[in-house]
Design a protein around this motif. Sequence first.
Motif, PDB file in Angstrom:
ATOM      1  N   TRP A 116     -26.984  30.740  20.545  1.00  0.00           N
ATOM      2  CA  TRP A 116     -26.206  29.608  20.273  1.00  0.00           C
ATOM      3  C   TRP A 116     -26.372  28.415  21.058  1.00  0.00           C
ATOM      4  O   TRP A 116     -26.776  28.239  22.268  1.00  0.00           O
ATOM      5  N   SER A 117     -26.362  27.231  20.502  1.00  0.00           N
ATOM      6  CA  SER A 117     -26.325  25.948  21.485  1.00  0.00           C
ATOM      7  C   SER A 117     -24.847  25.300  21.511  1.00  0.00           C
ATOM      8  O   SER A 117     -24.107  24.965  20.563  1.00  0.00           O
ATOM      9  N   ILE A 118     -24.623  25.062  22.834  1.00  0.00           N
ATOM     10  CA  ILE A 118     -23.094  24.732  23.127  1.00  0.00           C
ATOM     11  C   ILE A 118     -23.353  23.836  24.315  1.00  0.00           C
ATOM     12  O   ILE A 118     -24.208  23.589  24.885  1.00  0.00           O
ATOM     13  N   ASN A 119     -21.972  22.969  24.486  1.00  0.00           N
ATOM     14  CA  ASN A 119     -21.758  22.062  25.423  1.00  0.00           C
ATOM     15  C   ASN A 119     -21.475  22.908  26.687  1.00  0.00           C
ATOM     16  O   ASN A 119     -20.639  23.627  26.506  1.00  0.00           O
ATOM     17  N   ARG A 120     -21.870  22.649  27.998  1.00  0.00           N
ATOM     18  CA  ARG A 120     -21.688  23.383  28.955  1.00  0.00           C
ATOM     19  C   ARG A 120     -20.389  23.025  29.519  1.00  0.00           C
ATOM     20  O   ARG A 120     -19.840  23.922  30.377  1.00  0.00           O
ATOM     21  N   ARG A 121     -19.587  22.063  29.237  1.00  0.00           N
ATOM     22  CA  ARG A 121     -18.412  21.821  29.769  1.00  0.00           C
ATOM     23  C   ARG A 121     -17.252  22.094  28.644  1.00  0.00           C
ATOM     24  O   ARG A 121     -16.367  22.887  28.989  1.00  0.00           O
ATOM     25  N   THR A 122     -17.416  21.957  27.494  1.00  0.00           N
ATOM     26  CA  THR A 122     -16.339  21.854  26.591  1.00  0.00           C
ATOM     27  C   THR A 122     -16.513  23.436  25.707  1.00  0.00           C
ATOM     28  O   THR A 122     -15.706  23.702  25.066  1.00  0.00           O
ATOM     29  N   PHE A 123     -17.879  23.666  25.798  1.00  0.00           N
ATOM     30  CA  PHE A 123     -18.225  24.962  25.014  1.00  0.00           C
ATOM     31  C   PHE A 123     -18.253  24.714  23.714  1.00  0.00           C
ATOM     32  O   PHE A 123     -18.386  25.787  22.769  1.00  0.00           O
ATOM     33  N   ALA A 124     -18.072  23.481  23.100  1.00  0.00           N
ATOM     34  CA  ALA A 124     -18.033  23.250  21.594  1.00  0.00           C
ATOM     35  C   ALA A 124     -19.543  23.113  21.214  1.00  0.00           C
ATOM     36  O   ALA A 124     -20.414  23.448  21.873  1.00  0.00           O
ATOM     37  N   ALA A 125     -19.635  23.333  19.936  1.00  0.00           N
ATOM     38  CA  ALA A 125     -20.822  23.350  19.138  1.00  0.00           C
ATOM     39  C   ALA A 125     -21.890  21.924  19.593  1.00  0.00           C
ATOM     40  O   ALA A 125     -21.415  20.862  19.688  1.00  0.00           O
ATOM     41  N   ALA A 126     -23.229  22.442  20.036  1.00  0.00           N
ATOM     42  CA  ALA A 126     -24.125  21.109  20.439  1.00  0.00           C
ATOM     43  C   ALA A 126     -25.382  21.373  19.439  1.00  0.00           C
ATOM     44  O   ALA A 126     -25.584  22.417  18.720  1.00  0.00           O
ATOM     45  N   PRO A 127     -26.142  19.921  19.236  1.00  0.00           N
ATOM     46  CA  PRO A 127     -27.015  20.126  18.444  1.00  0.00           C
ATOM     47  C   PRO A 127     -28.227  21.295  18.749  1.00  0.00           C
ATOM     48  O   PRO A 127     -28.314  21.575  19.828  1.00  0.00           O
ATOM     49  N   VAL A 128     -28.848  21.965  17.713  1.00  0.00           N
ATOM     50  CA  VAL A 128     -29.702  22.837  17.942  1.00  0.00           C
ATOM     51  C   VAL A 128     -31.100  22.420  18.136  1.00  0.00           C
ATOM     52  O   VAL A 128     -31.685  21.754  17.554  1.00  0.00           O
ATOM     53  N   PRO A 129     -31.359  22.653  19.428  1.00  0.00           N
ATOM     54  CA  PRO A 129     -33.038  22.306  19.772  1.00  0.00           C
ATOM     55  C   PRO A 129     -34.129  23.019  18.972  1.00  0.00           C
ATOM     56  O   PRO A 129     -33.790  24.019  18.747  1.00  0.00           O
ATOM     57  N   PRO A 130     -34.826  22.280  18.589  1.00  0.00           N
ATOM     58  CA  PRO A 130     -35.855  22.772  17.695  1.00  0.00           C
ATOM     59  C   PRO A 130     -36.667  23.955  18.498  1.00  0.00           C
ATOM     60  O   PRO A 130     -37.074  23.944  19.509  1.00  0.00           O
ATOM     61  N   GLY A 131     -36.950  25.150  17.483  1.00  0.00           N
ATOM     62  CA  GLY A 131     -37.599  26.161  18.409  1.00  0.00           C
ATOM     63  C   GLY A 131     -36.825  26.904  19.072  1.00  0.00           C
ATOM     64  O   GLY A 131     -37.304  28.071  19.769  1.00  0.00           O
ATOM     65  N   SER A 132     -35.518  26.778  19.517  1.00  0.00           N
ATOM     66  CA  SER A 132     -34.754  27.576  20.002  1.00  0.00           C
ATOM     67  C   SER A 132     -34.180  28.790  19.497  1.00  0.00           C
ATOM     68  O   SER A 132     -33.879  29.842  20.496  1.00  0.00           O
ATOM     69  N   GLY A 133     -34.213  28.845  18.204  1.00  0.00           N
ATOM     70  CA  GLY A 133     -33.468  30.115  17.689  1.00  0.00           C
ATOM     71  C   GLY A 133     -32.133  30.160  17.556  1.00  0.00           C
ATOM     72  O   GLY A 133     -31.581  31.291  16.881  1.00  0.00           O
ATOM     73  N   ALA A 134     -31.498  28.790  17.891  1.00  0.00           N
ATOM     74  CA  ALA A 134     -30.007  29.123  17.786  1.00  0.00           C
ATOM     75  C   ALA A 134     -29.389  29.108  16.470  1.00  0.00           C
ATOM     76  O   ALA A 134     -29.902  28.167  15.658  1.00  0.00           O
ATOM     77  N   GLN A 135     -28.403  29.674  16.287  1.00  0.00           N
ATOM     78  CA  GLN A 135     -27.966  29.611  15.060  1.00  0.00           C
ATOM     79  C   GLN A 135     -26.927  28.394  14.743  1.00  0.00           C
ATOM     80  O   GLN A 135     -26.229  28.233  15.706  1.00  0.00           O
ATOM     81  N   PRO A 136     -26.927  27.743  13.701  1.00  0.00           N
ATOM     82  CA  PRO A 136     -25.868  26.565  13.483  1.00  0.00           C
ATOM     83  C   PRO A 136     -24.582  27.231  13.572  1.00  0.00           C
ATOM     84  O   PRO A 136     -24.435  28.213  12.953  1.00  0.00           O
ATOM     85  N   HIS A 137     -23.436  26.601  14.016  1.00  0.00           N
ATOM     86  CA  HIS A 137     -22.200  26.989  13.836  1.00  0.00           C
ATOM     87  C   HIS A 137     -21.091  25.881  13.994  1.00  0.00           C
ATOM     88  O   HIS A 137     -21.629  24.661  14.484  1.00  0.00           O
ATOM     89  N   GLU A 138     -19.702  26.304  14.043  1.00  0.00           N
ATOM     90  CA  GLU A 138     -19.058  25.051  14.413  1.00  0.00           C
ATOM     91  C   GLU A 138     -18.002  25.856  15.255  1.00  0.00           C
ATOM     92  O   GLU A 138     -17.486  27.131  15.008  1.00  0.00           O
ATOM     93  N   GLY A 139     -17.143  25.019  16.292  1.00  0.00           N
ATOM     94  CA  GLY A 139     -16.197  25.611  17.079  1.00  0.00           C
ATOM     95  C   GLY A 139     -16.838  26.450  18.036  1.00  0.00           C
ATOM     96  O   GLY A 139     -17.754  26.277  18.510  1.00  0.00           O
ATOM     97  N   LEU A 140     -15.789  27.313  18.591  1.00  0.00           N
ATOM     98  CA  LEU A 140     -16.210  27.998  19.937  1.00  0.00           C
ATOM     99  C   LEU A 140     -16.916  29.139  19.565  1.00  0.00           C
ATOM    100  O   LEU A 140     -16.608  30.053  18.720  1.00  0.00           O
ATOM    101  N   VAL A 141     -17.844  29.529  20.496  1.00  0.00           N
ATOM    102  CA  VAL A 141     -18.407  31.066  19.989  1.00  0.00           C
ATOM    103  C   VAL A 141     -18.675  31.803  21.498  1.00  0.00           C
ATOM    104  O   VAL A 141     -18.656  33.046  21.509  1.00  0.00           O
TER     105      VAL A 141
END
Length: 336
Positions: free
Chosen positions: A128-153
Amino acid sequence: MEYQIHPHPHPVRGPYALHMSKRRLVALVLAVVLFTGAIGVRFVLLPSLLKLPADLDASIELTGTASLVDQAAIRSFDVRNLIREDVPVTIVNNVKVVSTQDGDAVIANRSTVTGPDNAVLSDTTRNWSINRRTFAAAPVPPGSGAQPHEGLVAGFPLDVQARDYPFWDFATQTVAQARYVGTEKIGDRTAYRFNIKASGPVKDPDILKMMPPGVPLTLTASSDATYWVDASTANVLDVNQRQDVEAVLALGSFTVPLGSVFSLEAHFAPETASDLRAAAAAQERGVFLLSTVIPVGLGLLAMAFGLITAWPALRRLRRPSARPMPRVSFQPPPGS
């Protein structure tokens, strides 16, 4: 004959006065350094620590029971033993930061479920790609393998509040609400209680691949989880969660409900919950030191050194204004 006393036009400056000037200069420098340090600790160092660490690699263990499809029974066509009921399981959730960029991080969330004799029943990893402070969803970096999502994970934001939060249900890949349902005491800690319920068709590929290939099954998942989140540190102090997956078999134009093919109930073991409360208390003390004790202490020292620097000027302000020197006259006695 008159005698008049005049003050010296320039004060005498000796080695002692020069030494005092140096001391005041040193005090001024120390005051500036200490004040800058207080500001830095409170508004630079503390915010940098109140976010997901870049080197995070933490695991937590849950215990519970599961009912699931026995893959060996499928291979041997043993329909009577197709579902294993109430198998004692241990779940280890590991969260590791894979990479960081600016204020975001890509994390790998690995969940391993083991049964009796340490048999691995499932082992899945989701990025998952998240904001380090709010833990909210962040843009997925190319090649990271992170799954798109919304909200907290990956838990709740560090400044958790007594309100609802959007939460990502990975099984159905939909947004559910983590509803705030009250504040409670967990041991000696104050915790916010959140409840998350979700249901819908299974869309998670990790769950779908657990089903036997080639069998026309339609899966529906439902989950019900309660989290007790520390009000000061946002650490999860306890959790009770249940997940069910039901299957429907399609046979031509007919459908045959098969009931539950997977269920899981899990919670923290008592010793795990105790350790989490102790960790939250230690973290709260550390935040208090950085947010209050150290900045206030440095600020008071800065004020003390500033007072040393300003003391001569303050003394001059408190002295009465200079008055003209009286004229002294001497008159000789008569007849002298």
